[in-house]
Design a protein around this motif. Structure first.
Motif, PDB file in Angstrom:
ATOM      1  N   LEU A 171       0.835  -1.193   0.000  1.00 50.04           N
ATOM      2  CA  LEU A 171       0.000   0.000   0.000  1.00 50.04           C
ATOM      3  C   LEU A 171       0.877   1.252   0.000  1.00 50.04           C
ATOM      4  O   LEU A 171       1.693   1.456   0.906  1.00 50.04           O
ATOM      5  N   PRO A 172       0.732   2.106  -1.021  1.00 52.00           N
ATOM      6  CA  PRO A 172       1.529   3.343  -1.050  1.00 52.00           C
ATOM      7  C   PRO A 172       1.232   4.228   0.171  1.00 52.00           C
ATOM      8  O   PRO A 172       0.139   4.161   0.743  1.00 52.00           O
ATOM      9  N   ILE A 173       2.189   5.051   0.528  1.00 54.85           N
ATOM     10  CA  ILE A 173       2.053   5.931   1.698  1.00 54.85           C
ATOM     11  C   ILE A 173       0.803   6.796   1.574  1.00 54.85           C
ATOM     12  O   ILE A 173       0.065   6.976   2.550  1.00 54.85           O
ATOM     13  N   ARG A 174       0.538   7.323   0.397  1.00 50.71           N
ATOM     14  CA  ARG A 174      -0.631   8.185   0.190  1.00 50.71           C
ATOM     15  C   ARG A 174      -1.920   7.426   0.537  1.00 50.71           C
ATOM     16  O   ARG A 174      -2.756   7.923   1.278  1.00 50.71           O
ATOM     17  N   ASP A 175      -2.065   6.225   0.014  1.00 51.69           N
ATOM     18  CA  ASP A 175      -3.264   5.430   0.285  1.00 51.69           C
ATOM     19  C   ASP A 175      -3.360   5.061   1.757  1.00 51.69           C
ATOM     20  O   ASP A 175      -4.449   5.040   2.347  1.00 51.69           O
ATOM     21  N   TYR A 176      -2.218   4.776   2.374  1.00 54.15           N
ATOM     22  CA  TYR A 176      -2.189   4.418   3.796  1.00 54.15           C
ATOM     23  C   TYR A 176      -2.626   5.606   4.653  1.00 54.15           C
ATOM     24  O   TYR A 176      -3.437   5.456   5.574  1.00 54.15           O
ATOM     25  N   LEU A 177      -2.121   6.790   4.337  1.00 54.43           N
ATOM     26  CA  LEU A 177      -2.521   7.991   5.085  1.00 54.43           C
ATOM     27  C   LEU A 177      -3.995   8.300   4.884  1.00 54.43           C
ATOM     28  O   LEU A 177      -4.686   8.700   5.827  1.00 54.43           O
ATOM     29  N   PHE A 178      -4.494   8.133   3.660  1.00 58.57           N
ATOM     30  CA  PHE A 178      -5.919   8.362   3.415  1.00 58.57           C
ATOM     31  C   PHE A 178      -6.768   7.364   4.196  1.00 58.57           C
ATOM     32  O   PHE A 178      -7.826   7.705   4.700  1.00 58.57           O
ATOM     33  N   ARG A 179      -6.301   6.124   4.274  1.00 57.47           N
ATOM     34  CA  ARG A 179      -7.009   5.103   5.054  1.00 57.47           C
ATOM     35  C   ARG A 179      -7.054   5.518   6.530  1.00 57.47           C
ATOM     36  O   ARG A 179      -8.102   5.454   7.184  1.00 57.47           O
ATOM     37  N   ILE A 180      -5.913   5.944   7.053  1.00 55.16           N
ATOM     38  CA  ILE A 180      -5.847   6.397   8.445  1.00 55.16           C
ATOM     39  C   ILE A 180      -6.779   7.585   8.657  1.00 55.16           C
ATOM     40  O   ILE A 180      -7.552   7.627   9.620  1.00 55.16           O
ATOM     41  N   ALA A 181      -6.728   8.559   7.758  1.00 52.73           N
ATOM     42  CA  ALA A 181      -7.574   9.752   7.882  1.00 52.73           C
ATOM     43  C   ALA A 181      -9.062   9.379   7.870  1.00 52.73           C
ATOM     44  O   ALA A 181      -9.854   9.914   8.653  1.00 52.73           O
ATOM     45  N   ARG A 182      -9.415   8.437   7.012  1.00 48.75           N
ATOM     46  CA  ARG A 182     -10.821   8.045   6.895  1.00 48.75           C
ATOM     47  C   ARG A 182     -11.310   7.293   8.134  1.00 48.75           C
ATOM     48  O   ARG A 182     -12.370   7.591   8.674  1.00 48.75           O
ATOM     49  N   TYR A 183     -10.543   6.313   8.594  1.00 49.77           N
ATOM     50  CA  TYR A 183     -11.028   5.442   9.656  1.00 49.77           C
ATOM     51  C   TYR A 183     -10.672   5.907  11.070  1.00 49.77           C
ATOM     52  O   TYR A 183     -11.361   5.556  12.022  1.00 49.77           O
ATOM     53  N   PHE A 184      -9.619   6.672  11.229  1.00 50.04           N
ATOM     54  CA  PHE A 184      -9.314   7.209  12.558  1.00 50.04           C
ATOM     55  C   PHE A 184     -10.309   8.305  12.927  1.00 50.04           C
ATOM     56  O   PHE A 184     -10.516   8.591  14.089  1.00 50.04           O
ATOM     57  N   GLN A 185     -10.886   8.954  11.921  1.00 48.80           N
ATOM     58  CA  GLN A 185     -11.847  10.038  12.113  1.00 48.80           C
ATOM     59  C   GLN A 185     -11.307  11.096  13.073  1.00 48.80           C
ATOM     60  O   GLN A 185     -11.991  11.554  13.982  1.00 48.80           O
ATOM     61  N   CYS A 186     -10.075  11.461  12.854  1.00 47.93           N
ATOM     62  CA  CYS A 186      -9.418  12.426  13.738  1.00 47.93           C
ATOM     63  C   CYS A 186      -9.337  13.787  13.061  1.00 47.93           C
ATOM     64  O   CYS A 186      -9.576  13.924  11.863  1.00 47.93           O
ATOM     65  N   SER A 187      -8.973  14.781  13.843  1.00 51.03           N
ATOM     66  CA  SER A 187      -8.786  16.117  13.288  1.00 51.03           C
ATOM     67  C   SER A 187      -7.556  16.115  12.382  1.00 51.03           C
ATOM     68  O   SER A 187      -6.629  15.324  12.574  1.00 51.03           O
ATOM     69  N   ARG A 188      -7.534  16.978  11.410  1.00 48.93           N
ATOM     70  CA  ARG A 188      -6.396  17.080  10.484  1.00 48.93           C
ATOM     71  C   ARG A 188      -5.132  17.543  11.219  1.00 48.93           C
ATOM     72  O   ARG A 188      -4.025  17.258  10.794  1.00 48.93           O
ATOM     73  N   GLU A 189      -5.316  18.237  12.323  1.00 46.86           N
ATOM     74  CA  GLU A 189      -4.172  18.705  13.092  1.00 46.86           C
ATOM     75  C   GLU A 189      -3.328  17.547  13.613  1.00 46.86           C
ATOM     76  O   GLU A 189      -2.119  17.686  13.816  1.00 46.86           O
ATOM     77  N   CYS A 190      -3.943  16.390  13.793  1.00 47.72           N
ATOM     78  CA  CYS A 190      -3.199  15.210  14.257  1.00 47.72           C
ATOM     79  C   CYS A 190      -2.117  14.806  13.256  1.00 47.72           C
ATOM     80  O   CYS A 190      -1.087  14.250  13.640  1.00 47.72           O
ATOM     81  N   PHE A 191      -2.319  15.121  11.978  1.00 49.04           N
ATOM     82  CA  PHE A 191      -1.323  14.775  10.972  1.00 49.04           C
ATOM     83  C   PHE A 191      -0.115  15.706  11.038  1.00 49.04           C
ATOM     84  O   PHE A 191       0.996  15.307  10.724  1.00 49.04           O
ATOM     85  N   VAL A 192      -0.348  16.925  11.480  1.00 50.98           N
ATOM     86  CA  VAL A 192       0.785  17.832  11.722  1.00 50.98           C
ATOM     87  C   VAL A 192       1.573  17.313  12.919  1.00 50.98           C
ATOM     88  O   VAL A 192       2.800  17.212  12.878  1.00 50.98           O
ATOM     89  N   LEU A 193       0.863  16.952  13.979  1.00 48.47           N
ATOM     90  CA  LEU A 193       1.519  16.436  15.181  1.00 48.47           C
ATOM     91  C   LEU A 193       2.303  15.166  14.874  1.00 48.47           C
ATOM     92  O   LEU A 193       3.422  14.988  15.373  1.00 48.47           O
ATOM     93  N   CYS A 194       1.757  14.299  14.051  1.00 47.81           N
ATOM     94  CA  CYS A 194       2.465  13.046  13.741  1.00 47.81           C
ATOM     95  C   CYS A 194       3.802  13.333  13.081  1.00 47.81           C
ATOM     96  O   CYS A 194       4.798  12.668  13.358  1.00 47.81           O
ATOM     97  N   LEU A 195       3.840  14.339  12.225  1.00 51.70           N
ATOM     98  CA  LEU A 195       5.111  14.711  11.583  1.00 51.70           C
ATOM     99  C   LEU A 195       6.098  15.269  12.602  1.00 51.70           C
ATOM    100  O   LEU A 195       7.287  14.929  12.578  1.00 51.70           O
TER     101      LEU A 195
END
Length: 190
Positions: free
Chosen positions: A63-87
């Motif tokens: 699974l490419p990183i893009r698809d994996y991140l989209f999967r996480i974004a869809r199913y974690f149902q978290c705020s987008r700010e969490c992706f800044v924090l993860c970085l």
């Protein structure tokens, strides 16, 4: 007595919500982050002499990183700010442990673990580790071990200042908008 109580309350600082002090990450941030992380993980191809960590898989996930991140974004149902924090969290590992390299063998496990920790720290609602493990395609026992190890690597420092948040968010948005992606390895992320 009632007057004294009012005076004490006036001296207390007003509650400040850290989430209101930062710019919104926006939906396009996940796409830009995926592009940046795909580029970063390709800079260091898996090498035989590379230090293997708990985050390494035997072979790169299909699974490419893009698809994996989209999967996480869809199913974690978290705020987008969490992706800044993860970085921020992943970059803290690299800064604290210079021998730790990001590559195609470890980026997926780093992502699921760092976003999971960001959700637990930043958002009001989060799910069980068993749920996050299922979304991430790893066993619950493994995600528990990855979470513990990740926290040790970042020395349990999950707080991110508004300035640090804005710096990482802006950097990813700038780099994500640029074509082609510039070499981040020389600049660092933060």
């Amino acid at each position: 007595v009632g007057v004294e109580m009012e005076d004490e309350q006036e001296d207390e600082p007003a509650y400040e919500d850290p989430g209101q002090q930062v710019a919104n990450a926006g939906q396009s941030f996940v796409l830009a982050l995926a592009d940046v992380l795909t580029h970063l993980s390709s800079l260091r191809p898996p090498a035989t002499g590379q230090r293997v960590t708990k985050f390494h898989s035997i072979r790169p996930p299909q699974l490419p990183i893009r698809d994996y991140l989209f999967r996480i974004a869809r199913y974690f149902q978290c705020s987008r700010e969490c992706f800044v924090l993860c970085l921020v969290y992943i970059d803290r590992i690299v800064k604290l442990h210079p021998d730790f390299t990001i590559c195609s063998l470890n980026i997926h496990r780093l992502l699921v673990t760092s976003v999971m920790l960001a959700v637990k720290f930043f958002d009001d609602v989060y799910y069980s580790n068993a749920y996050y493990a299922k979304v991430g395609g790893v066993r619950t026992r493994e995600v528990n071990a990855l979470e513990s190890h990740f926290l040790q690597l970042i020395e349990w420092k999950l707080h991110v200042t508004p300035e640090e948040f804005d710096q990482y968010r802006s950097h990813v948005c700038t780099v994500g908008a640029a074509q082609p992606v510039p070499r981040l390895a020389d600049e660092g992320l933060g």
